[in-house]
Design an enzyme around this catalytic site. Structure first.
Site, mmCIF file in Angstrom:
data_model
loop_
_atom_site.group_PDB
_atom_site.id
_atom_site.type_symbol
_atom_site.label_atom_id
_atom_site.label_comp_id
_atom_site.label_asym_id
_atom_site.label_seq_id
_atom_site.Cartn_x
_atom_site.Cartn_y
_atom_site.Cartn_z
ATOM 1 N N GLY A 47 0.877 -1.165 0.000
ATOM 2 C CA GLY A 47 0.000 0.000 0.000
ATOM 3 C C GLY A 47 0.909 1.207 0.000
ATOM 4 O O GLY A 47 2.062 1.100 -0.412
ATOM 5 N N GLU A 48 0.423 2.332 0.456
ATOM 6 C CA GLU A 48 1.300 3.494 0.560
ATOM 7 C C GLU A 48 1.817 3.603 1.993
ATOM 8 O O GLU A 48 1.027 3.775 2.930
ATOM 9 C CB GLU A 48 0.562 4.770 0.149
ATOM 10 C CG GLU A 48 0.574 5.012 -1.345
ATOM 11 C CD GLU A 48 1.975 4.894 -1.964
ATOM 12 O OE1 GLU A 48 2.913 5.541 -1.460
ATOM 13 O OE2 GLU A 48 2.127 4.153 -2.944
ATOM 14 N N SER A 49 3.132 3.512 2.162
ATOM 15 C CA SER A 49 3.699 3.493 3.514
ATOM 16 C C SER A 49 3.405 4.798 4.258
ATOM 17 O O SER A 49 3.219 4.784 5.476
ATOM 18 C CB SER A 49 5.196 3.219 3.456
ATOM 19 O OG SER A 49 5.832 4.155 2.619
ATOM 20 N N CYS A 86 6.442 -5.070 1.024
ATOM 21 C CA CYS A 86 6.584 -3.800 0.297
ATOM 22 C C CYS A 86 6.427 -2.599 1.241
ATOM 23 O O CYS A 86 7.375 -2.281 1.954
ATOM 24 C CB CYS A 86 5.608 -3.767 -0.866
ATOM 25 S SG CYS A 86 6.029 -2.534 -2.084
ATOM 26 N N ARG A 114 13.156 3.803 -0.184
ATOM 27 C CA ARG A 114 11.772 3.808 -0.645
ATOM 28 C C ARG A 114 11.696 4.162 -2.135
ATOM 29 O O ARG A 114 12.397 5.044 -2.593
ATOM 30 C CB ARG A 114 11.008 4.856 0.175
ATOM 31 C CG ARG A 114 9.545 4.754 0.048
ATOM 32 C CD ARG A 114 8.867 5.520 1.172
ATOM 33 N NE ARG A 114 7.491 5.686 0.824
ATOM 34 C CZ ARG A 114 6.954 6.832 0.466
ATOM 35 N NH1 ARG A 114 7.679 7.919 0.445
ATOM 36 N NH2 ARG A 114 5.688 6.882 0.127
ATOM 37 N N ILE A 142 6.148 -3.680 -7.172
ATOM 38 C CA ILE A 142 5.345 -2.521 -7.572
ATOM 39 C C ILE A 142 5.886 -1.265 -6.895
ATOM 40 O O ILE A 142 5.750 -1.123 -5.675
ATOM 41 C CB ILE A 142 3.859 -2.739 -7.183
ATOM 42 C CG1 ILE A 142 3.339 -4.037 -7.795
ATOM 43 C CG2 ILE A 142 3.011 -1.549 -7.629
ATOM 44 C CD1 ILE A 142 3.367 -4.102 -9.297
ATOM 45 N N ARG A 143 6.496 -0.377 -7.677
ATOM 46 C CA ARG A 143 7.118 0.826 -7.097
ATOM 47 C C ARG A 143 7.865 0.412 -5.818
ATOM 48 O O ARG A 143 7.727 1.024 -4.764
ATOM 49 C CB ARG A 143 6.049 1.884 -6.775
ATOM 50 C CG ARG A 143 5.470 2.560 -8.022
ATOM 51 C CD ARG A 143 4.265 3.440 -7.675
ATOM 52 N NE ARG A 143 4.469 4.258 -6.508
ATOM 53 C CZ ARG A 143 4.912 5.512 -6.512
ATOM 54 N NH1 ARG A 143 5.152 6.114 -7.642
ATOM 55 N NH2 ARG A 143 5.059 6.181 -5.393
ATOM 56 N N HIS A 178 5.487 -8.703 -3.952
ATOM 57 C CA HIS A 178 4.151 -9.232 -3.653
ATOM 58 C C HIS A 178 3.998 -10.611 -4.269
ATOM 59 O O HIS A 178 4.111 -10.756 -5.483
ATOM 60 C CB HIS A 178 3.077 -8.322 -4.228
ATOM 61 C CG HIS A 178 3.171 -6.925 -3.721
ATOM 62 N ND1 HIS A 178 2.656 -6.547 -2.505
ATOM 63 C CD2 HIS A 178 3.754 -5.820 -4.240
ATOM 64 C CE1 HIS A 178 2.916 -5.259 -2.311
ATOM 65 N NE2 HIS A 178 3.576 -4.795 -3.346
ATOM 66 N N GLU A 180 1.282 -12.325 -2.887
ATOM 67 C CA GLU A 180 -0.152 -12.454 -2.624
ATOM 68 C C GLU A 180 -0.997 -12.055 -3.841
ATOM 69 O O GLU A 180 -2.097 -12.568 -4.022
ATOM 70 C CB GLU A 180 -0.551 -11.635 -1.384
ATOM 71 C CG GLU A 180 -0.591 -10.109 -1.538
ATOM 72 C CD GLU A 180 0.778 -9.435 -1.496
ATOM 73 O OE1 GLU A 180 1.790 -10.142 -1.379
ATOM 74 O OE2 GLU A 180 0.826 -8.197 -1.582
#
Lengths: 198, 291
Positions: A47-49, A86, A114, A142-143, A178, A180
């Site tokens: 997600g977004e940290s 992530c 990051r 992903i990023r 990821h 999952e």
């Protein structure tokens, strides 16, 4: 088996829950201290940290995770195992570098950069080999963040192009990719094996 | 079997779930959005309510402005192109934005076709008012769907309508016989395997957000409860009287939509939400662009 919680402030928490359900492991969403008190293991999803860090702080769930991972377990305070993917990896690392880095929980001796791979144009999918697992595992980055330093006592379980991507120290497992999102349960099985063995 | 071609793009959409994507027109606003907990920002020159008020042709934003916003924040940056404008999409890909919104909020550039999105590595999000539209966009290569709602109105009714229509039509697929499914696919001009995938999964094969008219934390909570996987807020934040607080409150309500006490607390003393518009009296209905 104890219940596995998935931190559900923001990100791909439902993908983690789906994988746990496919393994017949009881899983619940964690959004509060009371949710956290009911679990013996926690997954911090992608997600977004920056977003998840805000919620960890505001709800005091972050402090409680630290307390339970570091405390000597007693009958009233069961140990807490954590797996971060992530954004979760960023939030568990001792040191985070890069623009607008969020405050982390500092539970594993790593330095992590990051968005080190770049923007979405640099996101990619690949298959990685993980120590102790026979077949390669399909994953996506992903990023993604990059682990740039690994402390003593941190075990490297997988690498991609010479960079550690799955590492473990004590009760904390961290991956920068990821699995999952490819409905693969093998890293989750590894996490549960770590819990069982302790 | 139907498969999403840009799997890495649809993975990014999954990472945005449970979050709020905010429209910003300056680097300063982008920083406010990031600090408030936005999971991404949409970089544009004018928010929808200003586009609506000022009229004229609305186009892709100046790349220099988008670049400033990319420099200011660490979260994903999205930007809008006109429906069908492949050249604008190429510019955004060169700029390395993280997501392209092929948006009805801008003026339509191609009266026949949307962008053929499969040729791009950058993922696309597209608006939809019903299931057929959503499936057409997905078969063109969209990695994420959002409701169109009615942008720039501060009126949530159309977003609710579109989300409920999509959900209702997905449920109705269950009761269709094979011949009816074939007819549906033909009439909607979408591949049958995509229809069958949705019928079995009982959801779209991509992440589904809501957009268009969301103006309060309660609006966000309402739509999350109806099954949205996240929220776009356009004019609702920076046209409110206290953008910082409004942004934080909508983020909180999106995550804690199931906890009315939390939603109540963040809604208290927020100041004025953006001024709203009645949808039935609008001159321009953006949702009718690009079906």
């Amino acid at each position: 088996m104890s219940v596995v919680g998935v931190l559900a402030f923001q990100g791909d928490f439902s993908e983690h829950i789906a994988v746990l359900h496919s393994m017949h492991v009881p899983a619940v969403e964690v959004r509060s201290l009371s949710d956290l008190s009911k679990v013996g293991a926690l997954i911090i999803p992608g997600g977004e940290s920056t977003v998840i860090a805000r919620f960890l702080d505001e709800t005091r769930v972050g402090k409680e995770i630290v307390r339970r991972v570091l405390a000597t377990p007693t009958r009233t305070l069961p140990p807490l195992f954590v797996y971060g993917t992530c954004a979760g990896a960023i939030l568990l690392a001792k040191k985070v570098t890069g623009k607008n880095a969020p405050r982390s929980l500092k539970l594993i001796d790593l330095t992590i950069d990051r968005n080190a791979y770049g923007t979405q144009l640099d996101s990619f999918e690949t298959n990685i080999r993980v120590k102790g697992i026979r077949e390669k595992i399909p994953v996506s980055f992903i990023r993604a963040p990059k682990i740039t330093r690994v402390g003593k006592g941190v075990e490297i379980l997988a690498e991609h192009q010479g960079v550690p991507v799955l590492v473990r120290q004590g009760k904390v497992l961290v991956g920068t990719f990821h699995s999952e999102v490819r409905d693969d349960a093998r890293i989750h099985q590894l996490f549960l094996k770590i819990i069982k063995a302790s | 079997m139907f498969r999403i071609k840009n799997s890495v793009g649809s993975d990014l959409a999954r990472m945005l779930k449970g979050g709020v994507i905010m429209d910003v027109v300056t680097a300063k606003q982008a920083k406010i959005a990031e600090a408030a907990g936005a999971c991404a920002v949409m970089a544009l020159e004018r928010v929808p309510s200003d586009i609506r008020a000022q009229g004229g042709v609305a186009r892709m934003s100046d790349p220099a402005l988008i670049a400033q916003i990319q420099k200011a924040v660490s979260i994903p940056v999205m930007a809008k192109i006109r429906i069908g404008h492949t050249a604008e999409a190429r510019i955004l890909q060169e700029l390395k934005v993280d997501f392209i919104d092929e948006s009805e909020v801008l003026t339509v550039s191609d009266p026949f076709d949307h962008v053929e999105k499969k040729q791009f590595k950058i993922p696309f999000v597209c608006g939809a008012t019903n299931l057929g539209e959503a499936l057409r966009r997905i078969s063109e290569g969209a990695c994420m769907i959002r409701t169109k709602g009615e942008a720039g109105t501060g009126n949530v009714v159309e977003a609710v309508r579109h989300l409920k229509l999509i959900k209702g039509e997905i449920a109705a697929l269950k009761h269709m016989k094979p011949a009816q499914l074939k007819t549906y696919a033909r009439e909607e001009r979408v591949p049958l395997d995509l229809v069958l995938n949705v019928r079995t999964a009982q959801r779209l094969p991509v992440v589904t957000f809501v957009a268009g008219g969301i103006a309060t934390p309660a609006d966000a909570a309402l739509l999350m409860e109806l099954g949205a996987e996240g929220v776009f807020v356009g004019s609702g934040i920076f046209k409110s009287s206290d953008p910082k607080r409004m942004a934080k409150a909508i983020v909180q309500a999106t995550t804690h939509f199931g906890d009315p006490v939390k939603v109540m607390e963040v809604s208290r003393g927020l100041g004025a939400a953006m001024a709203g518009l009645e949808v039935s009296t609008l001159q321009t209905r953006m949702q009718e662009r690009g079906l």
